[in-house]
Scaffold this motif. Sequence first.
Motif, mmCIF file in Angstrom:
data_model
loop_
_atom_site.group_PDB
_atom_site.id
_atom_site.type_symbol
_atom_site.label_atom_id
_atom_site.label_comp_id
_atom_site.label_asym_id
_atom_site.label_seq_id
_atom_site.Cartn_x
_atom_site.Cartn_y
_atom_site.Cartn_z
ATOM 1 N N SER A 1 0.861 -1.192 0.000
ATOM 2 C CA SER A 1 0.000 0.000 0.000
ATOM 3 C C SER A 1 0.895 1.240 0.000
ATOM 4 O O SER A 1 2.126 1.141 0.087
ATOM 5 C CB SER A 1 -0.929 0.001 1.217
ATOM 6 N N ALA A 2 0.284 2.376 -0.104
ATOM 7 C CA ALA A 2 1.028 3.637 -0.104
ATOM 8 C C ALA A 2 0.891 4.313 1.256
ATOM 9 O O ALA A 2 -0.211 4.377 1.834
ATOM 10 C CB ALA A 2 0.511 4.555 -1.196
ATOM 11 N N GLY A 3 2.008 4.802 1.791
ATOM 12 C CA GLY A 3 1.985 5.492 3.066
ATOM 13 C C GLY A 3 1.527 6.927 2.924
ATOM 14 O O GLY A 3 1.200 7.400 1.816
ATOM 15 N N PRO A 4 1.497 7.650 4.049
ATOM 16 C CA PRO A 4 1.079 9.064 3.996
ATOM 17 C C PRO A 4 1.950 9.909 3.084
ATOM 18 O O PRO A 4 1.467 10.875 2.475
ATOM 19 C CB PRO A 4 1.200 9.517 5.460
ATOM 20 N N ASP A 5 3.233 9.550 2.973
ATOM 21 C CA ASP A 5 4.138 10.309 2.116
ATOM 22 C C ASP A 5 4.138 9.811 0.678
ATOM 23 O O ASP A 5 4.920 10.278 -0.147
ATOM 24 C CB ASP A 5 5.555 10.259 2.672
ATOM 25 N N GLY A 6 3.280 8.857 0.376
ATOM 26 C CA GLY A 6 3.210 8.331 -0.981
ATOM 27 C C GLY A 6 4.144 7.184 -1.254
ATOM 28 O O GLY A 6 4.105 6.597 -2.340
ATOM 29 N N ARG A 7 5.005 6.860 -0.333
ATOM 30 C CA ARG A 7 5.939 5.750 -0.548
ATOM 31 C C ARG A 7 5.230 4.415 -0.288
ATOM 32 O O ARG A 7 4.301 4.341 0.508
ATOM 33 C CB ARG A 7 7.140 5.874 0.369
ATOM 34 N N ILE A 8 5.700 3.395 -0.945
ATOM 35 C CA ILE A 8 5.099 2.075 -0.766
ATOM 36 C C ILE A 8 5.492 1.515 0.588
ATOM 37 O O ILE A 8 6.553 1.847 1.144
ATOM 38 C CB ILE A 8 5.537 1.112 -1.889
ATOM 39 N N GLN A 9 4.631 0.672 1.129
ATOM 40 C CA GLN A 9 4.891 0.056 2.418
ATOM 41 C C GLN A 9 4.159 -1.284 2.476
ATOM 42 O O GLN A 9 3.282 -1.574 1.664
ATOM 43 C CB GLN A 9 4.432 0.962 3.559
ATOM 44 N N MET A 10 4.576 -2.112 3.448
ATOM 45 C CA MET A 10 3.917 -3.398 3.694
ATOM 46 C C MET A 10 2.952 -3.232 4.853
ATOM 47 O O MET A 10 3.348 -2.777 5.944
ATOM 48 C CB MET A 10 4.948 -4.469 4.023
ATOM 49 N N ASP A 11 1.688 -3.577 4.639
ATOM 50 C CA ASP A 11 0.689 -3.411 5.687
ATOM 51 C C ASP A 11 0.864 -4.415 6.813
ATOM 52 O O ASP A 11 0.721 -4.078 7.996
ATOM 53 C CB ASP A 11 -0.717 -3.549 5.090
ATOM 54 N N MET A 12 1.179 -5.669 6.492
ATOM 55 C CA MET A 12 1.299 -6.728 7.487
ATOM 56 C C MET A 12 2.524 -7.569 7.170
ATOM 57 O O MET A 12 2.939 -7.701 6.007
ATOM 58 C CB MET A 12 0.044 -7.631 7.499
ATOM 59 N N ALA A 13 3.114 -8.122 8.235
ATOM 60 C CA ALA A 13 4.244 -9.035 8.046
ATOM 61 C C ALA A 13 3.741 -10.366 7.509
ATOM 62 O O ALA A 13 2.594 -10.768 7.757
ATOM 63 C CB ALA A 13 4.986 -9.237 9.364
ATOM 64 N N LEU A 14 4.600 -11.046 6.773
ATOM 65 C CA LEU A 14 4.231 -12.354 6.229
ATOM 66 C C LEU A 14 4.248 -13.411 7.322
ATOM 67 O O LEU A 14 4.925 -13.254 8.353
ATOM 68 C CB LEU A 14 5.194 -12.740 5.104
ATOM 69 N N ALA A 15 3.525 -14.486 7.097
ATOM 70 C CA ALA A 15 3.348 -15.500 8.141
ATOM 71 C C ALA A 15 4.623 -16.301 8.401
ATOM 72 O O ALA A 15 4.844 -16.747 9.533
ATOM 73 C CB ALA A 15 2.212 -16.446 7.746
ATOM 74 N N ASP A 16 5.438 -16.507 7.392
ATOM 75 C CA ASP A 16 6.629 -17.343 7.579
ATOM 76 C C ASP A 16 7.634 -16.618 8.470
ATOM 77 O O ASP A 16 8.113 -15.524 8.126
ATOM 78 C CB ASP A 16 7.269 -17.649 6.218
ATOM 79 N N PRO A 17 7.988 -17.180 9.645
ATOM 80 C CA PRO A 17 8.892 -16.482 10.563
ATOM 81 C C PRO A 17 10.320 -16.364 10.028
ATOM 82 O O PRO A 17 11.097 -15.552 10.545
ATOM 83 C CB PRO A 17 8.857 -17.345 11.830
ATOM 84 N N ARG A 18 10.666 -17.121 9.007
ATOM 85 C CA ARG A 18 12.022 -17.032 8.501
ATOM 86 C C ARG A 18 12.322 -15.683 7.850
ATOM 87 O O ARG A 18 13.478 -15.297 7.719
ATOM 88 C CB ARG A 18 12.276 -18.159 7.493
ATOM 89 N N PHE A 19 11.271 -14.963 7.448
ATOM 90 C CA PHE A 19 11.485 -13.631 6.894
ATOM 91 C C PHE A 19 12.015 -12.654 7.946
ATOM 92 O O PHE A 19 12.558 -11.607 7.589
ATOM 93 C CB PHE A 19 10.185 -13.082 6.295
ATOM 94 N N ASP A 20 11.843 -12.996 9.238
ATOM 95 C CA ASP A 20 12.301 -12.114 10.309
ATOM 96 C C ASP A 20 13.614 -12.562 10.934
ATOM 97 O O ASP A 20 14.134 -11.887 11.837
ATOM 98 C CB ASP A 20 11.225 -12.028 11.405
#
Length: 273
Positions: free
Chosen positions: A57-76
């Motif tokens: 999605s787009a943030g307040p400044d217009g930059r793209i962002q991720m709304d939610m973290a992915l379910a796979d814990p290996r991404f963290d």
Amino acid sequence: MTRRSLRFRLLAAALGSITLALFLAGFALTELFERHVQRGLKERLDDTLFQILGQISAGPDGRIQMDMALADPRFDVPLSGLYWQIRDEDRPTLLRSRSLWDATLDLPDDVLPPGTLHRHEIKGPGGERLLALERQVTFRPDSEGRRVRVAVALDRREVTEAGRSFAADMLPYLVVLGLVLTAAAWVQVWIGLAPLDRVRRALRSIRSGEARRLPTDYPEEVNPLAEEVNALLDAQEAAIERAHAWTADLAHGLKTPLVVLAADAERLRAVGQ
């Protein structure tokens, strides 16, 4: 059974062929299994791509962002072997998973038509080989569309380790199969050479006088040999008969001169000479 034995040579050839065939079969099956695993991982990565696209999605400044973290814990988990990366082509924005830490995915700078899926094999942050999928989409947070390139990557060691585990599980079955095939080859060689043993026993009977000729009920590959041996025995018997006739003629031819010599000897003995 020695090295000069036909049975030894046939068994050695069969054992070599079985070993080579099992090795090639094991290699081919492992390769096919790895391709199957890789195809499954590609489908998983493609699903992850769609999950990421659904969270952009787009943030307040217009930059793209991720709304939610992915379910796979290996991404963290840093350097876990599973990574994602989002790059805004129209604005200098780069998002990446925590597992990349301070590194980025070194993706080739190729042209990606919108919606096209590209597959790459790249070097990971830890020096490992990664299987990466990349897709470009047009993101429209407002009236102006922006090109966004999304990539996910997975350590290829999962494929290699899965192949090794499969090969280790398959090895006992290949050994059992090799033993069964070796036993079958032994039976095959024993059955195949049995007519030669019959020829040997028949020749022993001829030598002992129990038989005069070899039977002719052998397989068609051995029967010509038996016929040639019988022909040789016929020729030998004919030669012996000719020798007997020649000896009889010689004895008959010498009989008269010998009688004359015997009479002369008696006459000379009678007169004291």
